[in-house]
Motif scaffolding. Structure first.
Motif, PDB file in Angstrom:
ATOM      1  N   ARG A   1       0.806  -1.218   0.000  1.00 14.68           N
ATOM      2  CA  ARG A   1       0.000   0.000   0.000  1.00 14.68           C
ATOM      3  C   ARG A   1       0.839   1.268   0.000  1.00 14.68           C
TER       4      ARG A   1
ATOM      5  N   SER B   1       2.645  -7.527   0.808  1.00  8.87           N
ATOM      6  CA  SER B   1       2.058  -6.220   1.126  1.00  8.87           C
ATOM      7  C   SER B   1       2.325  -5.920   2.593  1.00  8.87           C
TER       8      SER B   1
ATOM      9  N   TYR C   1      -2.546  -4.398   2.529  1.00 13.97           N
ATOM     10  CA  TYR C   1      -2.955  -5.220   1.400  1.00 13.97           C
ATOM     11  C   TYR C   1      -3.793  -4.469   0.367  1.00 13.97           C
ATOM     12  N   THR C   2      -4.351  -3.330   0.720  1.00 13.19           N
ATOM     13  CA  THR C   2      -5.202  -2.588  -0.198  1.00 13.19           C
ATOM     14  C   THR C   2      -4.348  -1.606  -0.978  1.00 13.19           C
ATOM     15  N   HIS C   3      -4.074  -1.947  -2.236  1.00 10.94           N
ATOM     16  CA  HIS C   3      -3.209  -1.121  -3.071  1.00 10.94           C
ATOM     17  C   HIS C   3      -4.046  -0.104  -3.851  1.00 10.94           C
ATOM     18  N   GLU C   4      -3.526   1.105  -3.956  1.00  8.80           N
ATOM     19  CA  GLU C   4      -4.185   2.134  -4.755  1.00  8.80           C
ATOM     20  C   GLU C   4      -3.174   2.718  -5.729  1.00  8.80           C
TER      21      GLU C   4
END
Length: 451
Positions: free
Chosen positions: A326, A347, A351-354
């Motif tokens: 992230r 990650s 874990y939340t990729h932008e």
């Protein structure tokens, strides 16, 4: 265990190197052995705490556990040394989920795998040691063989896994998604996890590369990953760390140009010692890719891209070796050249990729997911270690009793490279059988210890 250890130590001596497989097979197995475990009834012990505040020293236990039943295609290995990986940290803090959910699922597969579903989990995904027993159907390995183990566990009953075993629907990481891992005096592995121990390395040095070396090989070198070639510019996040230090070595050994991103002068010195020249200290240069928790700063992406071009003679990077996730992913997508590849295997920052998809689709870039390695890739990666082309990045060694502290240090990023754990080995420096080759590579072997 003393009789087993004495036999192993004696086999390292030139006077006793002819001990036969029958001699090792005749050694009696103990009823129990010491192992690092987490306990199922403690899976909620850190509920409500931030990840950083979860302390592996509180959740990791040194227990006596029964020796597991040996099944077909399996081997019991006396573990001389192991190491701590991030998956050991994740297990210890029960993130992103408790590993007991993995063991429960595996236990439902067959009566044999039911062995893994226990109220304790013996963890650890690396080992160097000696084969003690082999199960029915094992022909390639014999008791007494000095081995290291990679951590891919597969069933291979589905056709999906026969082109690339990482695609097996029942693919698991040993010691993380299975029980009876390597942070113990004895480990249970499938025979197709075993590889020859590099003869010029000590037990703790040989145990250190397995997981991270194989992961970096697939991610960067293999056609299943980025397929790196000579001349490629490769941006490596965390280039002195447990994973990045192997990526840096593969880039240098393969004729590529690593651009090493680090977070301190000390870590920059490690990269220089490996032979890298293009180095970015992200803390010294004060990169802040996020304005706040929800908003990234594209100006920082552009500043990073400009800095990279200064180091490469005006070229963008062909490959980004991604694992922070992230925090860095938006920048990684932006700085990759047109048609280039962002390859990701973890990650660790979230874990939340932008990222801005315009820089991906309009520039024909690729994002490739990469997870550990198949047996062939792991074997090739280990072969390069055995030939002295790639070297261990071991910086510090702990005893089995100190594993909690070792995991804490990795969790808090207080370590360099990899940290080892002595299991049966009574001290460091044992297990070397090719002293001539070792002498030739000693400065590189000790590189991370000396900084």
């Amino acid at each position: 265990m003393k009789e087993i250890l004495d036999a192993i130590l004696a086999s390292d001596s030139s006077d006793n190197s002819d001990r036969s497989a029958a001699d090792f097979a005749a050694l009696p197995l103990p009823e129990s052995y010491r192992a690092i475990t987490v306990h199922k009834d403690e899976a909620e012990m850190f509920t409500g705490l931030d990840s950083r505040d979860k302390d592996p020293r509180k959740s990791l236990h040194l227990d006596d556990v029964p020796v597991p039943e040996l099944g077909p295609g399996e081997a019991l290995v006396a573990v001389m040394a192991s190491s701590v990986n991030y998956n050991s940290v994740w297990t210890s803090i029960f993130e992103p989920v408790s590993t007991f959910s993995f063991l429960e699922r595996y236990g439902r597969l067959s009566p044999l795998t039911k062995r893994h579903d226990l109220p304790y989990h013996v963890i650890g995904s690396d080992l160097a040691g000696v084969v003690l027993r082999t199960g029915p159907g094992v022909n390639a390995w014999r008791p007494g063989d000095k081995v290291v183990a990679h951590c891919l566990s597969v069933e291979l009953e589905s056709s999906d896994g026969h082109n690339d075993t990482m695609l097996d629907p029942e693919q698991r990481i040993w010691g993380f998604e299975t029980n009876f891992g390597g942070l113990a005096e004895i480990a249970l592995v499938k025979s197709n996890q075993l590889m020859p121990k590099p003869a010029h390395l000590s037990w703790e040095e040989a145990a250190a590369p397995g997981l991270v070396n194989s992961t970096a090989y697939r991610q960067l070198v293999s056609r299943n990953g980025a397929g790196m070639k000579q001349g490629d510019n490769v941006l490596i996040w965390g280039a002195s760390g447990g994973l990045g230090s192997y990526a840096t070595q593969f880039a240098l050994a393969g004729g590529a140009n690593p651009i090493c991103v680090v977070s301190s002068d000390k870590k920059a010195d490690i990269c220089r010692a490996m032979g890298a020249e293009a180095i970015i200290d992200r803390n010294a240069e004060d990169y802040k890719f996020w304005k706040d928790e929800h908003t990234q700063d594209p100006r920082e992406w552009k500043r990073l891209g400009k800095r990279i071009r200064e180091l490469t003679g005006g070229e963008d990077v062909d490959i980004v070796f991604e694992h922070p996730g992230r925090e860095t992913f938006g920048a990684s997508v932006y700085v990759t050249r047109k048609g280039g590849t962002i390859v990701t295997c973890a990650s660790t920052s979230g874990y939340t990729h932008e990222y801005d998809n315009r820089y991906l689709w309009m520039s024909l870039k690729k994002i490739v997911g990469s997870h550990f390695a198949n047996y062939r890739e792991a074997w090739e990666a280990n072969r390069l270690v055995a030939k002295g082309k790639i070297h261990p990045t071991l910086s510090k060694t702990y005893t089995l009793e100190e594993t909690g502290q070792a995991a804490f240090d990795v969790h808090r990023n207080l370590h360099q490279g990899k940290v080892g754990v002595l299991a049966l080995a009574p001290g460091e420096g044992l297990g070397v059988t090719d002293h001539e080759m070792r002498e030739k590579h000693l400065p590189a072997i000790n590189r991370f210890r000396n900084i």
